[in-house]
Design a protein around this motif. Structure first.
Motif: not given
Length: 129
Positions: A113-129
């Motif tokens: 998870e990180w905050e971009m220069d424009d203050k938006s937040i980006e996430l990388t998620v995963s799920r194992w089944e």
């Protein structure tokens, strides 16, 4: 004369609101009576707040919209940022908490998870089944 002002939000989930305020490092109290203190310390208006961060700043549920409204005495506002910026920051953190909780319920894990220069937040998620 001091009085409370209600500011509409789109916040509906009380636990996520509390989490967001705590992430922003506010001391949160629940079910508190807010008070406006006028000149010479005379107390005037009172409002019941479900979530409060100060004696005159909190959130209460609007039963008509089922959304929490910011309730504050704008004349005595003493938070470190302007009220508009406060609402923006709380709303962003609230959305973040709702997203995190929904992802967790659906079995996802936030990898990054990180905050971009424009203050938006980006996430990388995963799920194992």
């Amino acid at each position: 004369m001091s009085h409370f002002t209600n500011i509409k939000t789109k916040i509906k989930n009380k636990p996520a609101l509390v989490e967001a305020l705590e992430l922003l490092q506010y001391n949160v109290e629940e079910d508190l009576e807010l008070r406006v203190t006028g000149t010479h310390g005379i107390e005037h208006e009172t409002v019941q707040a479900e979530v409060a961060i100060a004696k005159d700043v909190g959130f209460r549920l609007n039963p008509h919209t089922n959304e929490y409204e910011l309730v504050a005495d704008l004349e005595t506002w003493n938070q470190p940022i302007p009220v508009e910026r406060f609402v923006d920051k709380v709303t962003q953190q609230y959305a973040r908490m709702v997203l995190h909780n929904t992802l967790k319920e659906d079995g996802f894990v936030v990898d990054d998870e990180w905050e971009m220069d424009d203050k938006s937040i980006e996430l990388t998620v995963s799920r194992w089944e």
